[in-house]
Structures are given as structure tokens and as C-alpha cells.
Design a protein around this motif. Structure first.
Motif, PDB file in Angstrom:
ATOM      1  N   GLY A 223       0.803  -1.216   0.000  1.00 37.98           N
ATOM      2  CA  GLY A 223       0.000   0.000   0.000  1.00 37.98           C
ATOM      3  C   GLY A 223       0.833   1.263   0.000  1.00 37.98           C
ATOM      4  N   ALA A 224       2.119   1.140   0.298  1.00 36.49           N
ATOM      5  CA  ALA A 224       2.989   2.320   0.320  1.00 36.49           C
ATOM      6  C   ALA A 224       3.244   2.802  -1.106  1.00 36.49           C
ATOM      7  CB  ALA A 224       4.304   1.988   1.004  1.00 36.49           C
ATOM      8  N   LYS A 225       3.233   4.110  -1.290  1.00 37.01           N
ATOM      9  CA  LYS A 225       3.393   4.669  -2.628  1.00 37.01           C
ATOM     10  C   LYS A 225       4.848   4.746  -3.061  1.00 37.01           C
ATOM     11  CE  LYS A 225      -0.854   7.407  -2.347  1.00 37.01           C
ATOM     12  NZ  LYS A 225      -1.456   8.765  -2.384  1.00 37.01           N
ATOM     13  N   THR A 226       5.768   4.700  -2.111  1.00 38.21           N
ATOM     14  CA  THR A 226       7.189   4.826  -2.412  1.00 38.21           C
ATOM     15  C   THR A 226       7.835   3.448  -2.437  1.00 38.21           C
ATOM     16  OG1 THR A 226       7.204   6.956  -1.267  1.00 38.21           O
ATOM     17  CG2 THR A 226       9.345   5.929  -1.731  1.00 38.21           C
ATOM     18  N   ALA A 227       8.569   3.131  -3.503  1.00 37.15           N
ATOM     19  CA  ALA A 227       9.262   1.853  -3.602  1.00 37.15           C
ATOM     20  C   ALA A 227      10.228   1.688  -2.443  1.00 37.15           C
ATOM     21  CB  ALA A 227      10.008   1.761  -4.929  1.00 37.15           C
ATOM     22  N   GLY A 228      10.283   0.477  -1.893  1.00 39.31           N
ATOM     23  CA  GLY A 228      11.180   0.204  -0.788  1.00 39.31           C
ATOM     24  C   GLY A 228      10.629   0.588   0.557  1.00 39.31           C
ATOM     25  N   SER A 229       9.366   1.048   0.596  1.00 40.18           N
ATOM     26  CA  SER A 229       8.769   1.492   1.839  1.00 40.18           C
ATOM     27  C   SER A 229       7.605   0.597   2.230  1.00 40.18           C
ATOM     28  CB  SER A 229       8.282   2.949   1.704  1.00 40.18           C
ATOM     29  OG  SER A 229       9.356   3.813   1.465  1.00 40.18           O
ATOM     30  N   VAL A 230       7.238   0.695   3.490  1.00 43.67           N
ATOM     31  CA  VAL A 230       6.131  -0.084   4.020  1.00 43.67           C
ATOM     32  C   VAL A 230       5.370   0.774   5.025  1.00 43.67           C
ATOM     33  CG1 VAL A 230       7.591  -1.088   5.830  1.00 43.67           C
ATOM     34  CG2 VAL A 230       5.507  -2.272   5.141  1.00 43.67           C
ATOM     35  N   THR A 231       4.079   0.555   5.102  1.00 41.93           N
ATOM     36  CA  THR A 231       3.244   1.287   6.058  1.00 41.93           C
ATOM     37  C   THR A 231       3.183   0.513   7.361  1.00 41.93           C
ATOM     38  OG1 THR A 231       1.909   2.121   4.228  1.00 41.93           O
ATOM     39  CG2 THR A 231       0.990   2.326   6.418  1.00 41.93           C
ATOM     40  N   VAL A 232       3.457   1.185   8.465  1.00 43.23           N
ATOM     41  CA  VAL A 232       3.495   0.539   9.781  1.00 43.23           C
ATOM     42  C   VAL A 232       2.565   1.273  10.734  1.00 43.23           C
ATOM     43  CG1 VAL A 232       5.838  -0.343   9.469  1.00 43.23           C
ATOM     44  CG2 VAL A 232       5.473   1.914  10.529  1.00 43.23           C
ATOM     45  N   VAL A 233       2.234   0.593  11.827  1.00 43.95           N
ATOM     46  CA  VAL A 233       1.407   1.201  12.854  1.00 43.95           C
ATOM     47  C   VAL A 233       2.222   2.280  13.563  1.00 43.95           C
ATOM     48  CG1 VAL A 233       0.204   0.805  15.044  1.00 43.95           C
ATOM     49  CG2 VAL A 233       0.005  -0.848  13.164  1.00 43.95           C
ATOM     50  N   LYS A 234       1.643   3.438  13.669  1.00 40.04           N
ATOM     51  CA  LYS A 234       2.337   4.548  14.314  1.00 40.04           C
ATOM     52  C   LYS A 234       2.539   4.243  15.794  1.00 40.04           C
ATOM     53  CE  LYS A 234       2.449   9.525  13.706  1.00 40.04           C
ATOM     54  NZ  LYS A 234       1.715  10.695  13.164  1.00 40.04           N
ATOM     55  N   GLY A 235       3.780   4.372  16.234  1.00 41.94           N
ATOM     56  CA  GLY A 235       4.078   4.094  17.628  1.00 41.94           C
ATOM     57  C   GLY A 235       4.407   2.651  17.914  1.00 41.94           C
ATOM     58  N   GLY A 236       4.276   1.753  16.869  1.00 39.25           N
ATOM     59  CA  GLY A 236       4.673   0.363  17.051  1.00 39.25           C
ATOM     60  C   GLY A 236       6.181   0.283  17.186  1.00 39.25           C
ATOM     61  N   THR A 237       6.683  -0.046  18.341  1.00 39.99           N
ATOM     62  CA  THR A 237       8.119   0.044  18.604  1.00 39.99           C
ATOM     63  C   THR A 237       8.811  -1.272  18.395  1.00 39.99           C
ATOM     64  OG1 THR A 237       7.685  -0.364  20.950  1.00 39.99           O
ATOM     65  CG2 THR A 237       7.812   1.932  20.218  1.00 39.99           C
ATOM     66  N   GLU A 238      10.099  -1.191  18.219  1.00 40.00           N
ATOM     67  CA  GLU A 238      10.932  -2.377  18.009  1.00 40.00           C
ATOM     68  C   GLU A 238      10.977  -3.230  19.276  1.00 40.00           C
ATOM     69  OE1 GLU A 238      15.441  -3.491  16.515  1.00 40.00           O
ATOM     70  OE2 GLU A 238      14.632  -1.469  16.304  1.00 40.00           O
ATOM     71  N   GLN A 239      10.995  -4.568  19.067  1.00 37.47           N
ATOM     72  CA  GLN A 239      11.090  -5.507  20.193  1.00 37.47           C
ATOM     73  C   GLN A 239      12.242  -6.463  19.951  1.00 37.47           C
ATOM     74  OE1 GLN A 239       7.409  -7.477  20.948  1.00 37.47           O
ATOM     75  NE2 GLN A 239       6.506  -5.727  21.985  1.00 37.47           N
TER      76      GLN A 239
END
Length: 498
Positions: free
Chosen positions: A482-498
Motif C-alpha cells: 500500500g505504500a506509494k514509495t518503492a522500498g517502503s512499508v506502512t506501519v502502525v504509528k508508535g509500534g516500537t521495536e522488540q
């Protein structure tokens, strides 16, 4: 099941030799009616480039709902009769015509079987439409891992043991969804799975997008025969109808036909295409009358082709010996899954060679394989052309080594950190894939075909997901998201690394 002959009162009995909707539609096209209704092309009245391309008769058949042609959302005459003939042909209690493909059927099955918050047990290598159906329904998914075939670089179906464990661990489940056959033609023991699920009070839904032909092929079990409650089959893929036309089949009382009718009416257009519906009617008649004979004719041609493809020693064709011996699953021989990495080439490279040099359009490519789908429309001549092209590539394009890759198939799926529905509706942001590791995806990343996601909304993006994304981007240049820019992905805002 009540026969069509018993339900049609006061009119001549109809049999599988009839195509009531197709016949009514062609009669209307010949009637000379002057259209003041939609569609606006008025049965192809204007001589346009489009009419020249597809023919005037096709536009004469593209008409609106009217009494003599029935209404898909409330069928009472020719559509009802055509659907009942389809049910009889496929051994079901009821059949529903779909004009937005198996995607609509899968959404309808999930919505009919699961209320919001109820558990749906599903293979992780299910099609994107299953994941979207989970979002639409609000069902809570419990994922089963498929059997991974590292030799061919693909996944097969889920095992009976995996299903049994999922049922035991989730006694509250409302439904179980199985892909049968898989895109690559592997078929788990669906009859055993149906017995297990029904004993646990769980309905069985089957994505048979690639199995519309199974009932008409000797030695292959179709999902209705196996005991499934709801089955969606892409007639356009292997049954001969027009693209986007499918069947939703229902049997038994676990999910009432009335509920299925209501849900399909919610999801489908109120201006259903008569071209698509009549193609379903015609394809059903062809399969019912001639399908078994056509596939019986095709099987020895396919077997000879497999022997010829493998004769040079650098190709390997997936078969029952592979799926049964290593995974306890049968295989649909109409799916020619050809392992090509013995040439030192990727499946993507062989796919491109076949198209560019020989004009042969394969169904798909993966890291190690290409796949051809055989149907009743294939002939010895058409199959021989594929065999000859593969043999020439083997002679002229092979390298001296066998290609290996760690990223052709995922061993495990990412963990589900939140429900797909919650992730879909959460606040989002777009980041580069390399910065997304550890974040919760709000997007579906996939290669189409086959349409099986690398990651779905709610799953945490892992290093392996990022590596697979990079692998496919390099190999194909096309990871759908769904991301418009190649190489990108849409993520949940505030979803932090674990």
C-alpha cells in the motif's frame, strides 16, 4: 439435494445439457429489443474501436437485469435454475454465482461463518483475500504453519497434525479455512480434516480457487466430496469461464444457505454482469457433459510431458512421489511445477526466457520454480511447444552450478502483535523497509501471483521479512504494497521495536 427437475414447476424439466441463463440471454440478444435502459452502450449500438475489438455480439449480451433474465441478488427463474444446475454438477446443496472472483467468495465464507471476535483457524500461506476477509469480519485469526519444501522452494498445504493441534488448542473456534489445492497443487487429507473439525463443532471453509476442475479428474478428491461446508472455486482459473467469475458452493446445515445468500448479496454488485454469469452457466455445462473425458484425454499427454522435461536431468517436476513421500499430501497433476534451479537460473529468469524468446506465458515464477497450469483447453501440440522450449533452454542457457538461496520460502511467519483489523484501523506512517524491522505492519506485502503475503497487518516485521522483501525486489522489481514509495512499508504509528 432437490433436483432442478423437481423445483421447476409448470415449465419443461432441465438437465445438465441445458444452460438456462445462457439460453435466455442469447434469446434476448436476438429479440430486437430497443434499449432505453442501461448500460449506456445500448447493446453495442455505436461502431467504436472497443466494439471492433470484442465484437458486436459480446456487447449485445452485456445487458441489465430484467424479468426475463432474473436478478442475481434475488434469483427466481433462469439464474436460480443455472445455480441449481451448478450445485448438482458439483455435488453441493446450493451454488451461488460470483461476479467479483473468488475474492468475494472468500470474504462471504468468512463473514457467514464468523462473528466479530470469533476465532478463525487459517493457514499462514493463505491468499491475501483471506487476510482481507479477516479484517472485514473482525474474526481473530489463529495461524497454522504450512509444510515447507526447501527442495522446490515453495510451501505446501497444512498437515492433518497441524490442524488437529490447532483445533485442540482453540476449542472456541467458529471455523477452519483450508486452501485446497494450494497454488502449487498440493492437497492435504481434506476428508480427515473435515471429520476432525466437525467432531469439534467447527465449520470447514475451503479456498478452492485452483480446484474448480477437481470433481472431473479421476483420482482427485474435490472439497465438497471431502465434506467441506462452504467452498469457493475459481471457475475462470481451471473451469473455462470468463475471468472474475467463480462459484460459491454450500452443503449441510452448519452454515445455512440463506445466510450465504444474504452475505453474497451484501458484497456483490446489484448490476451483475450477464457475460460473467452466462459464462459460468456455459462452463458448468461443458464440465458436466465433457469434463471427465477431457481430463482423461489430457492426463497421458501431461505424463509424457513430465518425462520429456525431466529427461535431460536438469529439471525436476513436482509430483505425488514428492508430496506424498515427504509431506503426506497428494498432488494435482494439472499443475506443472518445474524446478529449474538445476540450470543455475532462477525461476524468474526462466519465466522471462519463455515469454521473451518463445512467446510462452507461464502462470508464475518463484525462486526455484516456474509453473504451468494445464486445463481441458490444452492439447498435445500446445504442451509440446512448452516442452521443446524448456529443452532448448536446458541445452543453451544452463550454467555449471545449481542455484541456491536462503530466501525462496519462509520457514516461519512473523508473530501477530495485534489483530489485523486493529492494525488496519490504527494510525499509520510510512518508513523504509530497512527501518521497519521490529515495527507492526499496517500493510500487506506480497508478490502476485501467487498473492500470498510476506507480512500482513498486525504482524511484526522481522529481519527475515526484510530479507525476503529485498530478495523479491531484486528478482522481480515488484513487491506489492500500500505504500506509494518503492522500498517502503506502512506501519502502525508508535509500534516500537522488540
Amino acid at each position: 439435494m432437490t433436483s432442478v427437475q423437481e423445483t421447476v414447476k409448470g415449465r419443461p424439466c432441465i438437465t445438465q445439457q441445458d444452460a438456462p441463463l445462457l439460453e435466455a440471454l442469447t434469446a434476448y440478444a436476438r429479440s430486437g429489443a430497443v434499449p432505453y435502459d442501461v448500460p449506456g452502450h445500448k447493446m453495442g449500438a455505436q461502431d467504436t474501436p472497443f466494439r471492433q475489438a470484442i465484437g458486436e455480439q459480446a456487447l449485445k449480451l452485456d445487458v441489465n437485469s430484467m424479468p426475463e433474465l432474473d436478478l442475481l441478488s434475488h434469483p427466481k427463474s433462469v439464474i436460480r435454475d443455472a445455480q441449481q444446475l451448478a450445485a448438482e454438477a458439483f455435488g453441493a446443496d446450493h451454488a451461488f454465482f460470483l461476479v467479483n472472483g473468488t475474492t468475494t467468495g472468500i470474504h462471504a465464507m468468512i463473514l457467514a461463518a464468523c462473528k466479530p471476535g470469533e476465532t478463525l483457524i487459517v493457514p499462514r500461506n493463505a491468499h491475501k483475500s483471506v487476510m482481507d476477509g479477516i479484517i472485514l469480519s473482525g474474526a481473530v485469526p489463529v495461524f497454522m504453519q504450512p509444510e515447507v519444501d526447501r527442495h522446490f522452494g515453495i510451501s505446501h498445504g497444512v498437515s492433518v497434525e497441524s490442524v488437529a493441534a490447532a483445533l485442540a488448542g482453540n476449542p472456541e473456534a467458529a471455523a477452519l479455512l483450508i486452501t485446497y489445492p494450494t497454488y502449487f497443487g498440493s492437497m492435504t487429507d481434506l476428508a480427515a480434516i473435515c471429520r476432525l473439525a466437525h467432531a469439534a463443532g467447527v465449520a470447514v471453509l475451503v479456498d478452492a480457487a485452483h480446484g474448480a476442475h477437481l470433481r472431473f479428474v479421476d483420482g482427485l478428491m474435490d472439497p465438497i466430496e471431502a465434506g467441506a461446508d462452504l467452498v469457493t472455486a475459481s471457475m475462470h482459473k481451471t473451469g473455462g469461464s470468463l475471468t472474475q467469475s467463480s462459484l460459491l458452493l454450500q452443503q449441510g446445515a452448519r452454515i445455512p444457505a440463506e445466510r450465504v445468500q444474504k452475505v453474497t448479496g451484501m458484497l456483490q454488485s446489484t448490476s451483475a454482469s450477464y457475460l460473467l454469469m452466462s459464462s459460468l452457466d456455459a462452463a458448468r455445462r461443458e464440465l458436466a457433459l465433457h469434463g471427465s473425458g477431457q481430463f482423461h484425454r489430457l492426463q497421458p499427454i501431461a505424463e509424457a510431458a513430465v518425462n520429456a522435461i525431466e529427461a535431460g536431468g536438469r529439471y525436476e517436476v513436482l509430483g505425488c512421489a514428492d508430496t506424498e513421500g515427504r509431506f503426506g499430501q497428494s498432488h494435482d497433476w494439472t499443475k506443472l511445477v518445474i524446478r529449474v534451479n538445476g540450470l543455475g537460473l532462477t525461476g524468474f529468469e526462466v519465466y522471462s526466457l519463455l515469454k521473451r524468446r518463445y512467446g510462452i506465458q507461464m502462470e508464475l515464477a518463484e525462486g526455484y520454480v516456474v509453473m504451468a497450469v494445464l486445463t481441458a483447453a490444452d492439447t498435445e501440440a500446445s504442451i509440446s511447444r512448452l516442452v521443446a522450449a524448456l529443452q532448448e533452454i536446458e541445452r543453451e542457457d544452463r550454467t555449471e552450478y545449481v542455484l541456491r538461496s536462503d530466501w525462496t520460502v519462509a520457514e516461519t511467519a512473523p508473530a501477530l502483535a495485534m489483530s489485523p483489523r486493529d492494525a488496519f484501523y490504527a494510525q499509520h506512517e510510512t518508513v523504509h523497509i530497512k527501518e521497519a524491522v521490529g515495527r507492526i505492519s499496517a500493510d500487506t506485502l506480497m508478490i502476485y501471483p501467487p498473492g500470498i503475503p510476506l507480512v500482513i497487518p498486525g504482524e511484526r516485521i522481522t529481519h527475515d521479512v526484510m530479507q525476503q522483501y529485498s530478495y523479491y525486489e531484486q528478482a522481480t522489481g515488484a513487491v506489492l504494497s500500500g505504500a506509494k514509495t518503492a522500498g517502503s512499508v506502512t506501519v502502525v504509528k508508535g509500534g516500537t521495536e522488540q
